[in-house]
Motif scaffolding. Structure first.
Motif, mmCIF file in Angstrom:
data_model
loop_
_atom_site.group_PDB
_atom_site.id
_atom_site.type_symbol
_atom_site.label_atom_id
_atom_site.label_comp_id
_atom_site.label_asym_id
_atom_site.label_seq_id
_atom_site.Cartn_x
_atom_site.Cartn_y
_atom_site.Cartn_z
ATOM 1 N N ILE A 49 -2.860 1.906 -1.447
ATOM 2 C CA ILE A 49 -2.183 2.553 -2.567
ATOM 3 C C ILE A 49 -0.914 3.263 -2.103
ATOM 4 C CG2 ILE A 49 -2.414 4.314 -4.376
ATOM 5 C CD1 ILE A 49 -4.190 1.945 -4.880
ATOM 6 N N SER A 50 -0.983 3.878 -0.929
ATOM 7 C CA SER A 50 0.152 4.648 -0.404
ATOM 8 C C SER A 50 1.346 3.776 -0.045
ATOM 9 C CB SER A 50 -0.281 5.458 0.823
ATOM 10 O OG SER A 50 -0.788 4.586 1.832
ATOM 11 N N GLU A 51 1.114 2.466 0.112
ATOM 12 C CA GLU A 51 2.201 1.548 0.464
ATOM 13 C C GLU A 51 2.941 1.020 -0.766
ATOM 14 O OE1 GLU A 51 3.276 0.292 3.683
ATOM 15 O OE2 GLU A 51 2.295 2.200 4.106
ATOM 16 N N LEU A 52 2.452 1.363 -1.953
ATOM 17 C CA LEU A 52 3.039 0.861 -3.198
ATOM 18 C C LEU A 52 3.869 1.956 -3.857
ATOM 19 C CD1 LEU A 52 -0.226 -0.870 -4.412
ATOM 20 C CD2 LEU A 52 1.862 -2.066 -3.701
ATOM 21 N N HIS A 53 5.130 1.627 -4.163
ATOM 22 C CA HIS A 53 6.063 2.617 -4.696
ATOM 23 C C HIS A 53 6.597 2.173 -6.061
ATOM 24 C CE1 HIS A 53 5.761 3.969 -0.607
ATOM 25 N NE2 HIS A 53 6.347 2.870 -0.145
ATOM 26 N N PRO A 54 6.911 3.129 -6.953
ATOM 27 C CA PRO A 54 7.407 2.783 -8.294
ATOM 28 C C PRO A 54 8.720 2.015 -8.248
ATOM 29 C CG PRO A 54 6.783 5.103 -8.171
ATOM 30 C CD PRO A 54 6.800 4.580 -6.777
ATOM 31 N N PHE A 55 8.950 1.217 -9.273
ATOM 32 C CA PHE A 55 10.202 0.468 -9.422
ATOM 33 C C PHE A 55 11.345 1.454 -9.638
ATOM 34 C CE2 PHE A 55 13.337 -2.290 -11.353
ATOM 35 C CZ PHE A 55 13.131 -3.510 -10.719
ATOM 36 N N LYS A 56 12.473 1.210 -9.004
ATOM 37 C CA LYS A 56 13.628 2.102 -9.146
ATOM 38 C C LYS A 56 14.091 2.141 -10.607
ATOM 39 C CE LYS A 56 18.325 2.908 -7.499
ATOM 40 N NZ LYS A 56 19.455 2.385 -6.687
ATOM 41 N N ARG A 80 -1.817 0.661 -13.819
ATOM 42 C CA ARG A 80 -2.996 0.331 -13.017
ATOM 43 C C ARG A 80 -2.943 1.023 -11.660
ATOM 44 N NH1 ARG A 80 -2.202 -5.839 -13.449
ATOM 45 N NH2 ARG A 80 -0.356 -5.167 -14.597
ATOM 46 N N HIS A 81 -1.754 1.103 -11.099
ATOM 47 C CA HIS A 81 -1.571 1.787 -9.822
ATOM 48 C C HIS A 81 -1.927 3.269 -9.956
ATOM 49 C CE1 HIS A 81 1.012 4.005 -6.844
ATOM 50 N NE2 HIS A 81 0.417 3.143 -6.034
ATOM 51 N N ARG A 82 -1.445 3.900 -11.033
ATOM 52 C CA ARG A 82 -1.738 5.322 -11.257
ATOM 53 C C ARG A 82 -3.244 5.525 -11.505
ATOM 54 N NH1 ARG A 82 -1.423 10.378 -9.955
ATOM 55 N NH2 ARG A 82 -1.622 11.839 -11.721
ATOM 56 N N ALA A 83 -3.855 4.598 -12.234
ATOM 57 C CA ALA A 83 -5.290 4.702 -12.501
ATOM 58 C C ALA A 83 -6.081 4.645 -11.191
ATOM 59 C CB ALA A 83 -5.729 3.584 -13.441
ATOM 60 N N CYS A 84 -5.645 3.796 -10.274
ATOM 61 C CA CYS A 84 -6.315 3.706 -8.972
ATOM 62 C C CYS A 84 -6.156 5.006 -8.182
ATOM 63 C CB CYS A 84 -5.758 2.532 -8.165
ATOM 64 S SG CYS A 84 -6.323 0.920 -8.735
ATOM 65 N N GLU A 85 -4.971 5.621 -8.288
ATOM 66 C CA GLU A 85 -4.759 6.911 -7.627
ATOM 67 C C GLU A 85 -5.736 7.951 -8.167
ATOM 68 O OE1 GLU A 85 -0.102 7.286 -6.258
ATOM 69 O OE2 GLU A 85 -0.577 7.686 -8.368
ATOM 70 N N LEU A 86 -5.829 8.028 -9.506
ATOM 71 C CA LEU A 86 -6.705 9.015 -10.135
ATOM 72 C C LEU A 86 -8.179 8.712 -9.873
ATOM 73 C CD1 LEU A 86 -4.868 9.421 -13.578
ATOM 74 C CD2 LEU A 86 -4.843 11.011 -11.643
ATOM 75 N N ALA A 87 -8.498 7.442 -9.693
ATOM 76 C CA ALA A 87 -9.886 7.048 -9.432
ATOM 77 C C ALA A 87 -10.273 7.228 -7.967
ATOM 78 C CB ALA A 87 -10.105 5.602 -9.857
#
Length: 319
Positions: free
Chosen positions: A36-43, A89-96
């Motif tokens: 998860i830490s390797e994935l960054h939001p789109f500019k 989905r990325h944010r949901a994984c962070e919260l989960a």
């Protein structure tokens, strides 16, 4: 004559004995588990990722079933991966509390990434005006860049369809008129506090479009005036503010004078379909007959109401 042997690339033993199916499999995209830490939001991602009720539902789904649809990301020049599709989905994984999630890594240039990012999000059921505005602007700019550097006479043409401009193609894709596309894009000229009011439905779309022609300083002045008057501009007021701005006559006094005008009351309309009304009338009643009967009943109700109010008034006076 120099030998060219050093330029010859020899195939490995594995490649020599690999079948066509195996080579095709190498070219196929694979789902990878990436941290998860390797994935960054789109500019400049225009779509808001909110920790709202829908997000909590997604978090529960991720906790129970995992991520059913992999997100799409592309390698980032700054390390890690840039998310193209799947920010929620990325944010949901962070919260989960997940450490990894399934990802399809795809090689995309900037414009390809923009088009995929916008298209994958514009399919959502609920999109805020600000999200739509910035997304359409980003997509149109990407389509123009993909067209290369057209001449002034052929500006904004895209792809092999040289008879159409990119704005026309975008309008066809979205199922909207070109004018409406540009009206949405115009909202990107609003300063953030005003654009937030559009998202919150405190300012309607049409007045917001007119207000987007005000200079940033004038928009800031408008926020102060709205706060003072405890009112938002109507379409007519917004149009006059725009005209005053274009004429160079928009001052604090003129803005206050426009905003302090009493607005015409909005006329409420109550409409009933014939299917609803027929439940209360005989089958042989025509629409005209139903209308006449309703008016007659309302008049009777009005008279009874007036009589009741008069009786209450007399009682109060007799005390």
């Amino acid at each position: 004559m120099k030998s060219s042997a050093k330029n010859i690339k020899l195939a490995s033993v594995d490649d020599l004995f690999k079948t066509d199916e195996g080579r095709a499999d190498d070219e196929r995209e694979r789902v990878q588990e990436i941290a998860i830490s390797e994935l960054h939001p789109f500019k400049d991602h225009p779509f808001k990722v909110l920790d709202d009720e829908k997000m909590m539902e997604t978090v529960e789904s991720v906790q129970q079933y995992g991520v059913l649809v992999p997100i799409i990301a592309r390698p980032s020049s700054e390390g890690g991966y840039e998310i193209v599709s799947g920010h929620r989905r990325h944010r949901a994984c962070e919260l989960a509390g997940k450490e990894t999630m399934p990802v399809i890594v795809r090689e995309l240039d900037d414009d390809e990434a923009v088009l995929l990012m916008v298209d994958s999000n514009l399919q959502r059921e609920s999109i805020l005006p600000s999200e739509r505005a910035f997304a359409l602007k980003m997509k149109l700019d990407a389509m123009k860049r993909q067209a290369g550097r057209p001449t002034k006479e052929n500006c904004s043409q895209v792809g092999n369809n040289l008879s159409k401009r990119s704005s026309e193609l975008l309008a066809e894709e979205m199922g909207q008129s070109k004018n409406q596309i540009f009206r949405y894009i115009r909202l990107t000229e609003l300063i953030p506090p005003l654009l937030d009011m559009v998202d919150e439905k405190k300012i309607a779309f049409n007045p917001a479009y007119e207000l987007s022609f005000l200079k940033p300083k004038e928009q800031e002045m408008l926020i102060e005036t709205m706060d003072y008057e405890q009112a938002t501009p109507s379409l007519s007021q917004a149009q006059r503010l725009k005209q005053f701005s274009q004429d160079g006559r928009l001052t604090e006094d003129s803005m206050l004078a426009i905003m302090s005008e009493e607005k015409k009351p909005v006329q409420d309309r109550v409409m009933f379909t014939s299917d609803v009304l027929r439940k209360y009338f005989p089958k042989d009643y025509t629409p005209r007959k139903m209308e006449e009967t309703i008016i007659q009943l309302l008049e009777q109700w009005k008279q009874r109401r007036q009589m009741q109010q008069e009786q209450q008034r007399k009682k109060r006076n007799s005390r």
